[in-house]
Design a protein around this motif. Structure first.
Motif, short mmCIF file in Angstrom:
data_model
loop_
_atom_site.label_atom_id
_atom_site.label_comp_id
_atom_site.label_asym_id
_atom_site.label_seq_id
_atom_site.Cartn_x
_atom_site.Cartn_y
_atom_site.Cartn_z
N GLN B 219 4.77 41.55 40.37
CA GLN B 219 5.87 42.49 40.18
C GLN B 219 6.58 42.20 38.86
N PRO B 220 7.05 43.24 38.17
CA PRO B 220 7.75 42.99 36.90
C PRO B 220 8.92 42.03 37.10
N GLY B 221 8.99 41.03 36.23
CA GLY B 221 10.09 40.07 36.29
C GLY B 221 9.95 39.01 37.36
N ALA B 222 8.77 38.87 37.96
CA ALA B 222 8.58 37.87 39.01
C ALA B 222 8.96 36.48 38.50
N ALA B 223 9.61 35.71 39.37
CA ALA B 223 10.09 34.39 38.96
C ALA B 223 8.94 33.40 38.78
N ASP B 224 7.88 33.58 39.54
CA ASP B 224 6.75 32.66 39.41
C ASP B 224 5.47 33.35 39.87
N ASN B 226 2.89 31.17 41.12
CA ASN B 226 2.16 30.01 41.67
C ASN B 226 1.19 30.41 42.77
N ALA B 248 5.77 39.44 29.00
CA ALA B 248 6.57 38.41 29.65
C ALA B 248 6.01 38.07 31.05
#
Lengths: 289, 411
Positions: B219-224, B226, B248
């Motif tokens: 998803q756009p802007g996903a924090a990680d 992993n 990004a």
């Protein structure tokens, strides 16, 4: 085990932001839906002073905290407080904080542009191995900071006169006011600290993902979820909520794919709201009629 | 070899760019309707009312900025070369399908534009494809890559694409990804571009007897990322394709790869990595990444376009691939209008575009007769005409050879 470790670390970031919601809710019964933009504000403030070689890194981080904190206190005074004057059922602050979110987002975008900007302030490169999981040192610092700040806030609220005033305002602002405690001042102080924490999270998070106007937006849903799961009335809540939300979303992502991660976390919110609406560590408020 | 400098980060320069871009668009778009008759004036200049749709505001505003940059850099050139002046009427689609539908409807029904440039995002273009097709307005698609936007069963078709399409890039990449029967995984962004990448890669795999081992969305802007990386690693994926809109988000994936110590033999992506990636990634995270593209960013006409944008605006091209494809599209449209002599004769202009003989990209790059009734794509999927690029330590592009060469001897 890897999913659990990563989930706990990620939960720390969410917990730090959730603490912003809890702090303002405890003292003012309001939530600032512009928290995501305060994350960005802190990050960009730190970038703005990043070229000041005379200022050590902690000072630059402090600038990020203070910029968000001061704006946060002003937002409370001029855009939240005036919309809470008609009693507990006055929820106009919902609209005003959402408006603040839009205004700040557009202002930051117009000034800084939409692209992520590199931030080297407080950047810690590299990873460490924890129980077989590779964890970024930066993420680990964020998670550790969430725990330390939560404990600090708990000690302050339970062991100091400031905390006593906060608890008094939280339980009965009118009576606290009669006792010489200013609910407005306590509210402004809460917003100062809460938005400062969001700014602090922004500075540290930007060192990993870069600073962008929307960097906080993506964390907002998870942070609110964490605050609700833990309980909006408990400073311990974000830690428990962050751990549960982080681990559950990571385990679901590992098992069924990333698309199910956030879904699982939000399902947890629904379950908690149904079973214990005040949150796992929140206290039920009973009103005598 | 460095081809263009990093964008300025100062607030003042950004504000100046925004102001300049606005002024340019205002200057172009602020002309009276009388001037933009689509017919030649006394000086022989044909002023075209060109509708431009894109995200002027919001986090995706780079996808509007590249069009503004091209107008700023090249409007005078096209006027001088073809006697065609663009009177731009711009609409902000805020990168949302609903706003795109509103914007396109306004341009067609209220503004009466002669042609529409944009929207640049595939998902939004798909949303309005039927509307534009029905309206009979030449549709200049310089940004979106999704093949699904053009339905060739409907003729005559009004849409033309000057960016490569996802079907084309999969044709180029497929054999490379599945070389030596490697297990292949895709990480795609949760938007129209990403979904189209997935669909086309699956189609190619199916047609060529392969199977996609892992499909993961970010998803756009996903924090990680992993969990995404872990699933790729656990499935034994050796070739990864990243079809991700924002650089990004690509950085989030490569950061997680490094964190997990996961180093697949092949990591391929698209030119979208040239936007927003470098500033949030480290050299160790991009050292194994390669991209393929039909444009030569390092020399010739494509590079000339990028250099001109840099020189005219003072900033790096917002989205280099799209800066070039927009230039090509404006060249095509201006030629068509010049040939017809009346932009309001849309049917004739559409036909002139379809029949165009030579597309010019800069002073020394030409593409001959790219279009036919059932092919409105500027580029082909011939691996000999595509380039494979890697990156040096400073994220400057390094030409590793044509896609065909890399298929034969590896890159």
């Amino acid at each position: 085990m890897e999913a659990v470790v990563i989930g706990l670390v990620l939960g720390g970031l969410y917990a730090l932001l959730a603490q912003s919601f809890v702090l303002t809710f405890i003292t003012t019964r309001t939530l600032n839906f512009a928290v995501g933009e305060f994350v960005a504000l802190g990050a960009f403030a730190a970038i703005a002073v990043s070229s000041w070689s005379w200022l050590p890194t902690p000072g630059k981080v402090a600038v990020g905290f203070l910029a968000a904190a001061v704006v946060g206190a002003l937002v409370y005074r001029f855009l939240v407080l005036p919309f809470t004057t008609q009693g507990e059922h006055d929820v106009r602050w919902l609209l005003s904080t959402v408006a603040v979110s839009f205004v700040m987002l557009n202002l930051i975008t117009n000034v800084e542009g939409p692209s992520p900007q590199r931030s080297d302030t407080a950047r810690i490169s590299g990873t460490v191995d924890i129980l077989g999981a590779g964890v970024g040192k930066q993420q680990l610092v964020l998670a550790g900071l969430a725990v330390v700040i939560s404990l600090l806030l708990i000690v302050v609220t339970q062991r100091t006169s400031v905390g006593l005033m906060m608890r008094a305002v939280s339980q009965d602002p009118d009576t606290a006011s009669l006792m010489g405690v200013s609910p407005r001042a306590v509210g402004a102080a809460s917003y100062f600290v809460a938005m400062g924490l969001a700014g602090l999270a922004g500075v540290l998070y930007a060192a990993t993902v870069g600073a962008s106007p929307v960097m906080g937006e993506t964390l907002l849903v998870a942070s609110i979820a964490v605050a609700i799961v833990g309980g909006l009335g408990s400073l311990w809540g974000p830690l428990l909520g962050g751990a549960l939300y982080g681990v559950l979303s990571q385990v679901a992502s590992y098992q069924w794919g990333a698309i199910w991660g956030e879904t699982a976390g939000l399902l947890l919110v629904i379950v908690v709201l149904v079973a214990k609406p005040e949150g796992l560590l929140g206290r039920r408020m009973e009103v005598k009629l | 070899m460095k081809i263009w400098s990093s964008p300025s980060r100062s607030a003042i320069k950004l504000a100046a760019l925004a102001t300049t871009a606005s002024l340019v668009l205002a200057a172009c778009g602020g002309g009276s309707d009388d001037e933009a008759s689509g017919k030649a004036d006394a000086d022989g200049i044909i002023t075209v009312k060109l509708g431009v749709v894109g995200p002027k505001t919001g986090p995706a505003s780079l996808y509007y900025e590249y069009m503004a940059q091209d107008f700023e850099a090249f409007s005078d050139d096209f006027e001088e070369q073809y006697g065609v002046k663009f009177d731009v009427v711009s609409e902000d689609d805020q990168a949302s399908p609903e706003e795109t539908a509103r914007a396109v409807s306004k341009l067609i029904n209220e503004e009466g534009v002669h042609a529409i440039l944009g929207p640049p995002l595939s998902g939004n273009a798909l949303q309005v494809a039927d509307t534009v097709q029905r309206s009979g307005v030449p549709w200049l698609l310089a940004g979106p890559n999704a093949d699904e936007i053009i339905n060739y069963e409907t003729q005559p078709n009004w849409a033309f694409q000057t960016n490569f399409t996802n079907q084309q890039i999969m044709s180029i990449l497929g054999e490379r990804l599945w070389a030596d029967d490697a297990k292949v995984g895709i990480v795609f962004s949760g938007d129209g571009f990403g979904q189209s990448n997935l669909d086309q890669l699956k189609l190619w795999a199916e047609a060529n007897g392969h199977e996609l081992t892992v499909e993961e969305t970010i998803q756009p802007g996903a924090a990680d990322a992993n969990a995404i990386v872990k699933r790729l690693e656990d499935a034994g994926v050796e070739s990864v394709f990243m079809g991700i809109t924002q650089g990004a988000d690509t950085a989030t994936v490569t950061r997680s790869m490094e964190q997990a110590g996961y180093a697949p033999a092949t990591v391929m992506t698209t030119g979208t990595i040239l936007t927003n990636y470098k500033d949030v990634a480290e050299p160790s995270q991009w050292e194994n990444i390669q991209i393929v593209d039909p444009r030569n960013f390092l020399e010739g006409g494509d590079k000339w376009v990028l250099d001109q944008v840099q020189e005219a605006t003072g900033d790096a091209p917002a989205i280099p691939t799209n800066n070039i494809s927009t230039y090509a599209m404006l060249d095509i449209y201006a030629q068509a209008v010049k040939e017809v002599g009346d932009a309001s004769d849309k049917e004739a202009v559409r036909q002139a575009i379809e029949d165009i003989k030579t597309v010019h990209i800069g002073p020394d790059l030409t593409i001959e007769s790219p279009f036919s009734a059932d092919d409105h794509k500027l580029y082909t999927d011939d691996p000999a005409t595509w380039f494979t690029y890697g990156f040096d330590e400073d994220f400057n592009l390094v030409n590793l050879g044509t896609a065909a060469e890399c298929l034969e001897s590896g890159c």
